[in-house]
Design an enzyme around this catalytic site. Structure first.
Site, mmCIF file in Angstrom:
data_model
loop_
_atom_site.group_PDB
_atom_site.id
_atom_site.type_symbol
_atom_site.label_atom_id
_atom_site.label_comp_id
_atom_site.label_asym_id
_atom_site.label_seq_id
_atom_site.Cartn_x
_atom_site.Cartn_y
_atom_site.Cartn_z
ATOM 1 N N ASP A 160 2.476 -1.864 -4.381
ATOM 2 C CA ASP A 160 1.078 -1.405 -4.391
ATOM 3 C C ASP A 160 0.410 -2.045 -5.603
ATOM 4 O OD1 ASP A 160 -0.299 1.282 -2.870
ATOM 5 O OD2 ASP A 160 -1.339 0.571 -4.656
ATOM 6 N N ILE A 161 -0.930 -1.960 -5.609
ATOM 7 C CA ILE A 161 -1.698 -2.470 -6.753
ATOM 8 C C ILE A 161 -1.919 -1.361 -7.784
ATOM 9 C CG2 ILE A 161 -4.009 -1.916 -5.876
ATOM 10 C CD1 ILE A 161 -4.957 -4.618 -6.689
ATOM 11 N N TYR A 181 -15.566 -1.671 7.746
ATOM 12 C CA TYR A 181 -14.179 -1.301 8.029
ATOM 13 C C TYR A 181 -13.812 -1.719 9.459
ATOM 14 C CZ TYR A 181 -10.096 1.883 8.420
ATOM 15 O OH TYR A 181 -8.852 2.430 8.591
ATOM 16 N N ASP A 231 -0.446 -7.366 -5.736
ATOM 17 C CA ASP A 231 -1.739 -7.395 -5.044
ATOM 18 C C ASP A 231 -1.557 -8.221 -3.773
ATOM 19 O OD1 ASP A 231 -4.303 -8.000 -4.176
ATOM 20 O OD2 ASP A 231 -5.107 -8.200 -6.210
ATOM 21 N N ILE A 277 -5.580 10.656 9.995
ATOM 22 C CA ILE A 277 -4.235 11.179 9.737
ATOM 23 C C ILE A 277 -4.344 12.373 8.782
ATOM 24 C CG2 ILE A 277 -1.904 10.638 8.934
ATOM 25 C CD1 ILE A 277 -2.720 8.892 11.286
ATOM 26 N N GLY A 298 0.830 -1.217 0.000
ATOM 27 C CA GLY A 298 0.000 0.000 0.000
ATOM 28 C C GLY A 298 0.852 1.250 0.000
ATOM 29 N N GLY A 345 -0.290 4.880 -1.024
ATOM 30 C CA GLY A 345 -1.385 5.511 -0.292
ATOM 31 C C GLY A 345 -0.952 6.702 0.551
ATOM 32 N N GLN A 346 -1.906 7.220 1.312
ATOM 33 C CA GLN A 346 -1.647 8.431 2.108
ATOM 34 C C GLN A 346 -0.472 8.226 3.064
ATOM 35 O OE1 GLN A 346 -4.724 9.550 4.907
ATOM 36 N NE2 GLN A 346 -3.865 11.604 5.206
#
Ligand code: NAD
Ligand code: AKB
Length: 323
Positions: free
Chosen positions: A33-34, A141, A52, A171, A7, A10-11
């Site tokens: 990452d994907i 989630y 993945d 975050i 990941g 991502g952020q």
């Protein structure tokens, strides 16, 4: 002793990668990452694998090829997207984590997995939420985050895999935009304040949530992973927070820098329901006692830094707030 970050586009990953490479060397930190598009960018700054996390064979190949010994497993589906696509969220957040833990068991890796304030639910005490308390989340989630916490505990107790994790709050950051969460408003508000002096908020006034500035989130993850294991009683899912505010309080803080800034409200019922089920302020004393958690940024410090950084990047010279 190489490090894998899943990941990584991502952020959190996009900033964690830089800090890990500064500390341990570029070639020692493998981004994955994907997201192929983001991967093209990531490839320019160091090793990158398009992978993945739900693909056991691919993840095994990456871990073997790069002799991975530590995994920061950040690939996940966040709260608002998870509510829209619950099956995808279960697959990525649980089946992906299971594969990472299995490979960690097989290849002797340690694993950092973030949990979230989303692991709590409406029956959890909202103020000074204890480290060990009721966890009956009502979002997909949250269901995946509690399951993930338990799975990480199990792999440590049963197989001795060195699993560790933090229950992150929202975050706030300025490098990569957040991806489909409920606390995203606290990032969007800065971009809109700088660009348009106005923000339409999808959560209502009085929605207090824990938050943290990215430098503290990164420091916390690395600090936890570097702590001697014997010091940790709560290995996975430490409550950590740095500030708690509602949309009005962050808007007031922004107004100190941009007096004409206005916040208006158009509430999204799905994200509001998720936020209403989460704590307002967690007790993070276990993290402070067991491994020295001590965030640097409060609301005022974070706001000043966000505005300065985004202004420098987004506003042409001569049009800045203090020009
Ligand atoms: P993000 O949505 O910004 O990034 C997630 C990354 O995972 C994306 O780049 C995406 O392309 C990738 N991804 C999705 N499915 C994948 C798959 N099958 N295989 C490989 N990669 C895949 O998320 P983030 O904000 O960086 O969050 C990272 C972790 O921290 C997550 O576990 C999240 O739940 C947790 N967390 C984040 C926050 C926050 O406010 N950002 C708060 C609490 C917890
Ligand atoms: C989200 O809102 O989904 C995330 C989180 C708090 O886990 N930012």
């Amino acid at each position: 002793m190489n490090i894998l970050v899943t990941g990584a586009a991502g952020q959190i990953g996009s900033e964690l990668i830089g800090e890990l490479r500064r500390r341990y060397g570029t070639e020692a930190v493998i981004a994955s990452d994907i997201n192929a598009e983001a991967g093209k960018e990531l490839q320019k700054s160091g090793p990158f694998e398009l992978a993945d996390c739900t693909n056991y064979d691919k993840m095994k190949e990456v871990i073997r090829t790069y002799h991975i010994k530590t995994i920061y497993h950040l690939a996940a589906i966040l709260s608002a997207t998870a509510e829209a696509k619950p099956q995808l969220a279960w697959n990525v957040n649980i089946n992906g984590l299971y594969i990472i833990l299995e490979l960690a068991r097989e290849y002797g890796c340690s694993v950092f997995t973030p949990s979230s304030i989303g692991a709590f639910g409406p029956t959890t005490p909202k103020i000074n939420t204890p480290q060990d308390t009721v966890q009956r989340p009502t979002s997909m989630y949250g269901v995946t985050k509690v399951t993930g916490e338990l799975l990480c505990d199990y792999y440590y107790q049963k197989f001795g895999v060195d699993t560790r994790g933090l229950r992150y709050p929202g975050i706030i950051s300025n490098v990569t935009l957040p991806g489909g969460g409920t606390t995203d408003y606290a990032v969007d508000i800065f971009y809109e304040a700088i660009r348009n002096r106005k923000y339409t908020c999808f959560l209502k006034k009085g929605t207090y949530l824990d938050m943290m500035y990215m430098p503290d989130a990164i420091e916390g993850a690395i600090q936890l992973m570097e702590t001697e294991g014997e010091k940790l009683k709560h290995r996975n899912a430490f409550n950590v927070t740095a500030m708690s505010f509602d949309p009005e309080e962050i808007a007031s803080e922004i107004k100190k820098h941009i007096p004409e800034f206005q916040i208006i409200y158009e509430v999204d019922p799905v994200r509001q329901a998720i936020a209403d089920s989460w704590p307002q302020h967690m007790d993070d004393s276990a993290a402070r006692q067991e491994w020295g958690w001590n965030p640097r940024y409060d609301l005022a410090g974070m706001t000043e830094d966000m505005i300065q950084t985004l202004q420098d990047r987004l506003v042409p010279a001569g049009e800045k707030i203090n020009d």
